[in-house]
Design a protein around this motif. Structure first.
Motif, mmCIF file in Angstrom:
data_model
loop_
_atom_site.group_PDB
_atom_site.id
_atom_site.type_symbol
_atom_site.label_atom_id
_atom_site.label_comp_id
_atom_site.label_asym_id
_atom_site.label_seq_id
_atom_site.Cartn_x
_atom_site.Cartn_y
_atom_site.Cartn_z
ATOM 1 N N ARG A 217 3.704 -0.906 4.370
ATOM 2 C CA ARG A 217 2.319 -1.090 4.756
ATOM 3 C C ARG A 217 1.630 -1.857 3.644
ATOM 4 O O ARG A 217 1.916 -1.641 2.452
ATOM 5 C CB ARG A 217 1.619 0.245 5.000
ATOM 6 N N ILE A 218 0.719 -2.759 4.001
ATOM 7 C CA ILE A 218 0.096 -3.621 2.999
ATOM 8 C C ILE A 218 -1.424 -3.486 3.039
ATOM 9 O O ILE A 218 -2.004 -3.004 4.013
ATOM 10 C CB ILE A 218 0.474 -5.104 3.205
ATOM 11 N N THR A 219 -2.046 -3.913 1.958
ATOM 12 C CA THR A 219 -3.497 -4.055 1.887
ATOM 13 C C THR A 219 -3.793 -5.488 1.468
ATOM 14 O O THR A 219 -3.109 -6.039 0.595
ATOM 15 C CB THR A 219 -4.106 -3.054 0.884
ATOM 16 N N PRO B 203 4.344 1.052 -4.168
ATOM 17 C CA PRO B 203 2.929 0.704 -4.014
ATOM 18 C C PRO B 203 2.417 -0.053 -5.239
ATOM 19 O O PRO B 203 2.768 0.258 -6.377
ATOM 20 C CB PRO B 203 2.240 2.062 -3.880
ATOM 21 N N GLY B 204 1.592 -1.053 -4.990
ATOM 22 C CA GLY B 204 1.064 -1.876 -6.072
ATOM 23 C C GLY B 204 1.814 -3.162 -6.285
ATOM 24 O O GLY B 204 1.349 -4.033 -7.034
ATOM 25 N N GLU C 84 2.894 -4.531 9.237
ATOM 26 C CA GLU C 84 3.868 -4.070 8.249
ATOM 27 C C GLU C 84 4.774 -5.224 7.856
ATOM 28 O O GLU C 84 4.829 -6.262 8.530
ATOM 29 C CB GLU C 84 4.700 -2.921 8.807
ATOM 30 N N GLU D 288 -5.123 -4.020 9.542
ATOM 31 C CA GLU D 288 -4.273 -3.549 8.442
ATOM 32 C C GLU D 288 -3.352 -2.407 8.844
ATOM 33 O O GLU D 288 -2.147 -2.424 8.550
ATOM 34 C CB GLU D 288 -5.159 -3.139 7.267
ATOM 35 N N ARG E 242 0.829 -1.204 0.000
ATOM 36 C CA ARG E 242 0.000 0.000 0.000
ATOM 37 C C ARG E 242 0.865 1.257 0.000
ATOM 38 O O ARG E 242 0.575 2.227 -0.712
ATOM 39 C CB ARG E 242 -0.919 -0.005 1.224
ATOM 40 N N SER E 243 1.928 1.215 0.786
ATOM 41 C CA SER E 243 2.837 2.364 0.836
ATOM 42 C C SER E 243 4.160 1.936 1.451
ATOM 43 O O SER E 243 4.250 0.921 2.139
ATOM 44 C CB SER E 243 2.234 3.515 1.664
#
Length: 353
Positions: free
Chosen positions: A94-96, A169-170, A149, A145, A85-86
């Motif tokens: 950081r993840i989603t 990200p992505g 990390e 979430e 995510r960032s």
């Protein structure tokens, strides 16, 4: 009455393929490598795997009869995972989530970060309050979430250093499956949902090739790549009138399925499955003396659900091997996978000579 279908399936082949598939990273939307591998496997048995624009695979087994109506079996090869995510100021990620799971089920898990330019980096998923020796509320810290990390196994302690690794990200994150296949038949690993069912479908292909049998109706094996996010098999070829989703049967609470059974789902969150198809599957399981259970899964949806919601004018059913601790550290038994494949063969009217 034929009761030998489950004994004529090639267990060594099915479990060997499952072992290989479990080790290939394939979170939803990142199934390119595993689909290429399955395409090669289908070619070994003389079949071509067509690709849909979305990335699903379709293997057509021609029928011997005159009917123009086909039956489809679908299983999904995509798994749970995550996406970056960032990049945080301390260099952590950081993840989603990709798919639906509780964050506590991946805490402490090893993972791979797959960059857009093809690099891979190892890491570990951790709470942002990593140690009881440092944080007095580490035990109570909510595993969600925002509080999780990835610690990357590289020399990085800042956002800039991590970005220089090509991480952004992505990027896709895949979990270490931690595959264990035991001599007593137990199989424990992440992502048995639904790679155990994919292995069962290819066990069917191997059986057809080895025995020279041919189903009366044309059969389409559909391998979907977005099931964990809800739309895996929303498209079904127009000649398909019956669809059986082959996906794990969950275990717990007031459910009857065990890790040795083929689960037959009568109803899930999308509503009841086709009454006649489900009844036929139950009767065939009895006739062929296969361990089975019938259950209701109110928190569950399948690729058959997606097909029906997508507007397909079909009848649909759902079966699959019993899997304990779904969407966590999963476990099943070889017997459940074999019984699933045997029931699929029986539904096609195939028997042992």
């Amino acid at each position: 009455m034929d009761t030998k279908l489950n004994t004529t399936l090639n267990r060594k082949y099915i479990i060997g393929l499952l072992d290989e598939l479990l080790r290939i990273p394939s979170p939803s939307g990142y199934c390119m490598a595993i689909m290429k591998r399955l395409e090669e496997e289908a070619q070994k048995f003389g079949y071509t795997m067509e690709r849909t624009p979305k990335g699903n695979g379709i293997i057509t087994i021609p029928g011997s009869g005159p009917s123009t109506e086909a039956i489809a079996y679908t299983a999904h090869v995509d798994t749970l995972g995550a996406m970056v995510r960032s990049v945080k100021p301390n260099g952590m990620l950081r993840i989603t989530p990709i798919g639906g799971y509780n964050m506590h089920t991946v805490e402490g898990e090893y993972c791979l970060v797959h960059t857009r330019d093809g690099r891979q980096y190892e890491g570990t998923v951790l709470s942002t309050k990593t140690s009881v020796h440092v944080y007095p509320d580490a035990r109570e810290w909510k595993r969600e979430e925002a509080n999780m990390e990835i610690r990357i196994d590289e020399l990085t302690s800042s956002k800039e250093e991590t970005e220089r690794l090509g991480i952004a990200p992505g990027d896709i994150v895949s979990w270490d499956p931690r595959v264990r296949i035991l001599l007593n038949g137990w199989v424990k690993s992440r992502h048995l949902d639904d790679k155990a069912s994919v292995a069962a479908l290819f066990g069917l292909l191997e059986w057809l090739k080895r025995t020279g049998k041919q189903p009366e109706r044309t059969v389409k094996l559909i391998i979907s790549t977005y099931e964990e996010v809800g739309h895996g098999n929303s498209y079904v070829p127009e000649d398909v009138t019956e669809l059986i989703a082959v996906d794990m049967g969950t275990i717990g609470d007031d459910l009857s399925t065990t890790e040795r059974d083929v689960s037959i789902c009568a109803k899930d969150s999308s509503g009841p499955y086709d009454y006649e198809m489900t009844s036929r599957l139950i009767e065939l399981a009895k006739q062929h003396q296969l361990r089975y259970a019938v259950d209701i899964y109110p928190q569950y949806g399948s690729d058959a659900s997606a097909a029906l919601r997508g507007g397909s004018n079909i009848r649909a059913a759902l079966i699959g091997p019993g899997v304990h601790a779904s969407h966590a550290m999963e476990r099943t038994h070889t017997e459940a996978i074999i019984n699933t494949a045997a029931l699929l063969l029986a539904y096609l009217g195939l028997t042992v000579s």
